[in-house]
Design a protein around this motif. Structure first.
Motif, mmCIF file in Angstrom:
data_model
loop_
_atom_site.group_PDB
_atom_site.id
_atom_site.type_symbol
_atom_site.label_atom_id
_atom_site.label_comp_id
_atom_site.label_asym_id
_atom_site.label_seq_id
_atom_site.Cartn_x
_atom_site.Cartn_y
_atom_site.Cartn_z
ATOM 1 N N THR A 1 0.981 -1.120 0.014
ATOM 2 C CA THR A 1 0.033 0.012 -0.154
ATOM 3 C C THR A 1 0.877 1.211 0.083
ATOM 4 N N LEU A 2 0.748 2.291 -0.786
ATOM 5 C CA LEU A 2 1.226 3.372 -1.213
ATOM 6 C C LEU A 2 0.306 4.349 -1.036
ATOM 7 N N THR A 3 0.375 5.556 -0.356
ATOM 8 C CA THR A 3 -0.583 6.753 -0.272
ATOM 9 C C THR A 3 0.245 7.854 -0.792
ATOM 10 N N VAL A 4 -0.049 8.018 -2.189
ATOM 11 C CA VAL A 4 0.612 9.055 -3.200
ATOM 12 C C VAL A 4 -0.308 10.270 -3.042
ATOM 13 N N ASN A 5 0.403 11.387 -2.705
ATOM 14 C CA ASN A 5 -0.457 12.864 -2.942
ATOM 15 C C ASN A 5 -1.362 12.525 -2.289
ATOM 16 N N GLY A 6 -1.634 11.736 -1.169
ATOM 17 C CA GLY A 6 -2.959 11.717 -0.256
ATOM 18 C C GLY A 6 -4.168 10.630 -0.769
ATOM 19 N N GLU A 7 -3.493 10.071 -1.919
ATOM 20 C CA GLU A 7 -4.510 9.075 -2.178
ATOM 21 C C GLU A 7 -4.047 7.549 -2.048
ATOM 22 N N LEU B 1 9.962 4.080 -7.939
ATOM 23 C CA LEU B 1 9.838 5.032 -9.273
ATOM 24 C C LEU B 1 8.905 3.998 -10.325
ATOM 25 N N ASP B 2 9.244 2.748 -10.317
ATOM 26 C CA ASP B 2 8.442 2.111 -11.267
ATOM 27 C C ASP B 2 6.963 1.921 -11.069
ATOM 28 N N ALA B 3 6.713 1.706 -9.611
ATOM 29 C CA ALA B 3 5.531 1.600 -9.348
ATOM 30 C C ALA B 3 4.613 2.928 -9.372
ATOM 31 N N LEU B 4 5.338 4.104 -9.033
ATOM 32 C CA LEU B 4 4.736 5.295 -9.365
ATOM 33 C C LEU B 4 4.385 5.558 -11.183
ATOM 34 N N GLY C 1 0.857 5.661 -13.124
ATOM 35 C CA GLY C 1 0.508 6.759 -14.018
ATOM 36 C C GLY C 1 1.197 8.214 -13.654
ATOM 37 N N VAL C 2 1.992 8.106 -12.479
ATOM 38 C CA VAL C 2 2.448 9.348 -11.782
ATOM 39 C C VAL C 2 3.797 9.675 -12.946
#
Length: 178
Positions: free
Chosen positions: A10-16, A29-32, A37-38
């Motif tokens: 689980t990653l919370t990216v920019n609040g999501e 990096l590759d997950a993002l 799609g970041v």
């Protein structure tokens, strides 16, 4: 479909929050980029040498090409998109534009993330190799030398360094760090 070698992460990216199932070799990096799609997070050297992939994970800057995503399970990850948005830029993003601290822009997201975390480090009193007085560090006062040292892991092939330093010092001044 997950296999026996995949790990729920689980990653919370920019609040999501994002629940992923990843091979343990997948970098942050590759997950993002590939899974979420970041695309502001850039793959520069893929060896941790250029800083184009710098993001903030749990308040600390990391080179995401060398960080395994499963090691950051549960982490709060902030990318350049999380520091501001079109029409509502963050202070550093605005300063980079005002100071013309970018040319091609490839390194800019990593530079901005690194600068944001660096300002927090200075505010917390974390010294660098050039800090003159490590006994009086709450917060560290940022000079051009301090900024250059602290940002040395982020390369700009276009050579916008003087303007990058000026942009960071503008924001540092606003925050009482310069």
């Amino acid at each position: 479909m997950p296999d026996q070698h995949s790990h729920p992460t689980t990653l919370t990216v920019n609040g999501e929050r994002h629940d992923l199932v990843l091979d343990p070799r997948v970098s942050v990096l590759d997950a993002l980029r590939d899974r979420l799609g970041v695309t502001s997070v850039k793959k520069g050297c893929d060896h941790g040498q250029c800083g184009a992939c710098t993001v903030i994970a749990d308040g600390r800057r990391i080179v995401s090409c060398l960080a395994l995503a499963v090691s950051y399970d549960g982490a709060e990850v902030t990318t350049a998109e999380g520091l501001g948005s079109v029409g509502a830029l963050g202070a550093l993003q605005e300063a980079f534009v005002d100071r013309d601290a970018l040319q091609c822009g490839y390194c800019t997201p990593g530079q901005v993330c690194s600068a944001e975390a660096m300002l927090a480090e200075a505010e917390a009193g974390m010294p660098s190799h050039v800090t003159a007085d490590v006994a009086a560090l709450d917060p560290v006062r940022l000079s051009p030398e301090e900024v250059r040292e602290r940002m040395s892991g982020n390369l700009c092939r276009c050579g916008a360094y003087p303007n990058i330093v000026d942009a960071i010092l503008d924001v540092a001044g606003e925050r009482g760090l310069a």
